[in-house]
Design a protein around this motif. Structure first.
Motif, mmCIF file in Angstrom:
data_model
loop_
_atom_site.group_PDB
_atom_site.id
_atom_site.type_symbol
_atom_site.label_atom_id
_atom_site.label_comp_id
_atom_site.label_asym_id
_atom_site.label_seq_id
_atom_site.Cartn_x
_atom_site.Cartn_y
_atom_site.Cartn_z
ATOM 1 N N ASN A 42 0.813 -1.214 0.000
ATOM 2 C CA ASN A 42 0.000 0.000 0.000
ATOM 3 C C ASN A 42 0.851 1.271 0.000
ATOM 4 O OD1 ASN A 42 0.751 -0.072 2.753
ATOM 5 N ND2 ASN A 42 -1.211 0.737 3.425
ATOM 6 N N ALA A 43 2.163 1.116 -0.041
ATOM 7 C CA ALA A 43 3.033 2.262 -0.309
ATOM 8 C C ALA A 43 2.882 2.709 -1.755
ATOM 9 C CB ALA A 43 4.491 1.903 -0.028
ATOM 10 N N TRP A 44 2.439 1.779 -2.639
ATOM 11 C CA TRP A 44 2.377 2.046 -4.081
ATOM 12 C C TRP A 44 0.969 1.995 -4.650
ATOM 13 C CZ3 TRP A 44 6.822 4.041 -4.856
ATOM 14 C CH2 TRP A 44 7.936 3.563 -4.172
ATOM 15 N N ALA A 45 0.087 1.214 -4.016
ATOM 16 C CA ALA A 45 -1.279 1.091 -4.532
ATOM 17 C C ALA A 45 -2.225 0.800 -3.364
ATOM 18 C CB ALA A 45 -1.365 -0.044 -5.553
ATOM 19 N N PRO A 46 -3.412 1.397 -3.360
ATOM 20 C CA PRO A 46 -4.348 1.138 -2.264
ATOM 21 C C PRO A 46 -4.718 -0.352 -2.200
ATOM 22 C CG PRO A 46 -5.075 2.999 -3.596
ATOM 23 C CD PRO A 46 -3.943 2.359 -4.338
ATOM 24 N N SER A 47 -4.768 -0.878 -0.996
ATOM 25 C CA SER A 47 -5.173 -2.275 -0.813
ATOM 26 C C SER A 47 -6.663 -2.411 -1.094
ATOM 27 C CB SER A 47 -4.859 -2.742 0.604
ATOM 28 O OG SER A 47 -3.468 -2.658 0.838
ATOM 29 N N GLU A 74 -10.577 -6.730 4.735
ATOM 30 C CA GLU A 74 -9.946 -7.103 6.003
ATOM 31 C C GLU A 74 -8.552 -6.478 6.122
ATOM 32 O OE1 GLU A 74 -10.083 -8.205 9.645
ATOM 33 O OE2 GLU A 74 -11.742 -8.800 8.358
ATOM 34 N N VAL A 75 -7.859 -6.410 5.019
ATOM 35 C CA VAL A 75 -6.539 -5.773 5.008
ATOM 36 C C VAL A 75 -6.675 -4.279 5.274
ATOM 37 C CG1 VAL A 75 -4.556 -5.198 3.537
ATOM 38 C CG2 VAL A 75 -5.477 -7.529 3.547
ATOM 39 N N VAL A 76 -7.648 -3.651 4.645
ATOM 40 C CA VAL A 76 -7.874 -2.222 4.859
ATOM 41 C C VAL A 76 -8.236 -1.965 6.319
ATOM 42 C CG1 VAL A 76 -9.363 -0.265 4.268
ATOM 43 C CG2 VAL A 76 -8.490 -1.776 2.464
ATOM 44 N N GLN A 94 -5.060 -2.074 8.294
ATOM 45 C CA GLN A 94 -4.282 -0.854 8.096
ATOM 46 C C GLN A 94 -4.859 0.300 8.914
ATOM 47 O OE1 GLN A 94 -4.543 -0.562 3.850
ATOM 48 N NE2 GLN A 94 -2.939 -2.093 3.491
ATOM 49 N N GLN A 95 -6.159 0.415 8.927
ATOM 50 C CA GLN A 95 -6.804 1.477 9.707
ATOM 51 C C GLN A 95 -6.552 1.285 11.201
ATOM 52 O OE1 GLN A 95 -10.810 0.952 8.264
ATOM 53 N NE2 GLN A 95 -10.519 2.375 6.546
ATOM 54 N N ARG A 96 -6.520 0.037 11.628
ATOM 55 C CA ARG A 96 -6.284 -0.259 13.050
ATOM 56 C C ARG A 96 -4.878 0.152 13.461
ATOM 57 N NH1 ARG A 96 -7.222 -0.529 18.005
ATOM 58 N NH2 ARG A 96 -7.276 -2.491 19.110
ATOM 59 N N VAL A 97 -3.878 -0.264 12.713
ATOM 60 C CA VAL A 97 -2.503 0.035 13.133
ATOM 61 C C VAL A 97 -2.151 1.504 12.908
ATOM 62 C CG1 VAL A 97 -1.700 -2.344 12.940
ATOM 63 C CG2 VAL A 97 -1.463 -0.812 10.982
ATOM 64 N N ALA A 98 -2.853 2.174 12.009
ATOM 65 C CA ALA A 98 -2.605 3.597 11.773
ATOM 66 C C ALA A 98 -2.942 4.440 13.003
ATOM 67 C CB ALA A 98 -3.415 4.080 10.572
ATOM 68 N N GLN A 99 -3.766 3.910 13.906
ATOM 69 C CA GLN A 99 -4.190 4.652 15.095
ATOM 70 C C GLN A 99 -3.066 4.855 16.103
ATOM 71 O OE1 GLN A 99 -7.395 2.417 16.828
ATOM 72 N NE2 GLN A 99 -8.605 2.419 14.955
ATOM 73 N N ALA A 147 0.607 -4.031 5.548
ATOM 74 C CA ALA A 147 0.567 -2.581 5.770
ATOM 75 C C ALA A 147 1.953 -2.062 5.426
ATOM 76 C CB ALA A 147 0.206 -2.260 7.212
ATOM 77 N N TYR A 148 2.046 -0.785 5.222
ATOM 78 C CA TYR A 148 3.370 -0.178 5.039
ATOM 79 C C TYR A 148 3.346 1.268 5.540
ATOM 80 C CZ TYR A 148 7.898 1.131 3.254
ATOM 81 O OH TYR A 148 9.202 1.553 3.173
ATOM 82 N N VAL A 149 2.559 2.107 4.897
ATOM 83 C CA VAL A 149 2.587 3.527 5.259
ATOM 84 C C VAL A 149 2.225 3.745 6.730
ATOM 85 C CG1 VAL A 149 2.167 4.331 2.908
ATOM 86 C CG2 VAL A 149 0.226 3.897 4.417
ATOM 87 N N GLU A 150 1.465 2.829 7.299
ATOM 88 C CA GLU A 150 1.047 2.951 8.699
ATOM 89 C C GLU A 150 2.203 2.743 9.676
ATOM 90 O OE1 GLU A 150 -2.176 2.071 5.987
ATOM 91 O OE2 GLU A 150 -0.328 0.941 6.407
ATOM 92 N N TRP A 151 3.230 2.011 9.267
ATOM 93 C CA TRP A 151 4.364 1.699 10.141
ATOM 94 C C TRP A 151 5.448 2.777 10.113
ATOM 95 C CZ3 TRP A 151 2.353 -2.042 12.679
ATOM 96 C CH2 TRP A 151 1.798 -3.187 12.092
#
Length: 196
Positions: free
Chosen positions: A60-65, A69-71, A74-79, A105-109
């Motif tokens: 998801n650094a390059w393309a939206p997932s 469930e993956v999205v 990503q929303q969970r860890v972004a918090q 995930a990527y951008v969230e980390w």
């Protein structure tokens, strides 16, 4: 969910096996961590995030997932502003479900700290070394201090002959980890907020 305004730390349970012992070190660490007044902690159980093996067109650094469930993951860890991973060691490596969660995930980390509490015959030392390499690629900052539940302590937990209360000597390590994590969390959050 807390509303103190403190930085938020996700404590990620990396095993989903029905017979896992992860709940014991997780609860022990959480009980110590939540006594702090400068960070807020929340347990994140990978059992609650049944993702497929990574099968998106790209990170998801390059393309939206696309997978819902993956999205949601990503929303969970972004918090969170940082993470503690409670990790088992399977054949000298972290669990497959954890590696998959990291890959999904990527951008969230990025530019967030991560620390490790490991358990296994050698305290998950080899799994943690691999996780440090993965964290570098995800642009995370690995905290130097780790906690390792190993040897007789680990086997005592596994066989039901010990509890985490029988290991008070691990408490200092947990406090040192938390002190390091707090410093890196503040430093990186300040830098991220400045760039926003």
């Amino acid at each position: 969910m807390t509303t103190t305004g403190n930085p938020r730390i996700g404590i990620i349970i990396s095993s989903t096996r029905p017979t896992r012992i992860a709940d014991q070190p997780t609860q022990w660490f959480y009980d110590i961590a939540r006594q702090r007044t400068d960070l807020d902690f929340e347990i994140v159980d990978l059992r609650d995030h049944p993702m497929p093996f990574f099968d998106e067109v790209a990170s998801n650094a390059w393309a939206p997932s696309q997978n819902p469930e993956v999205v949601r993951w990503q929303q969970r860890v972004a918090q969170f502003d940082g993470y503690v991973i409670i990790t088992a060691e399977y054949n000298h490596a972290p669990t497959g479900v954890l590696k998959n969660a990291l890959d999904n995930a990527y951008v969230e980390w990025v530019r967030k700290p991560v620390a490790y509490v490991g358990y296994g015959s050698v305290g998950a030392a080899r799994a943690i070394e691999q996780l440090r390499l993965i964290a570098a690629e995800l642009q995370q900052v690995s905290v130097r201090t780790s906690v390792h539940i190993q040897g007789a302590d680990f086997f005592g937990l596994m066989q039901g002959q010990k509890t985490m209360n029988d290991m008070p000597y691990l408490n200092d390590g947990a406090q040192n980890l938390l002190n390091d994590l707090a410093w890196w969390t503040r430093a990186l959050k300040t830098a991220r907020d400045t760039q926003s």
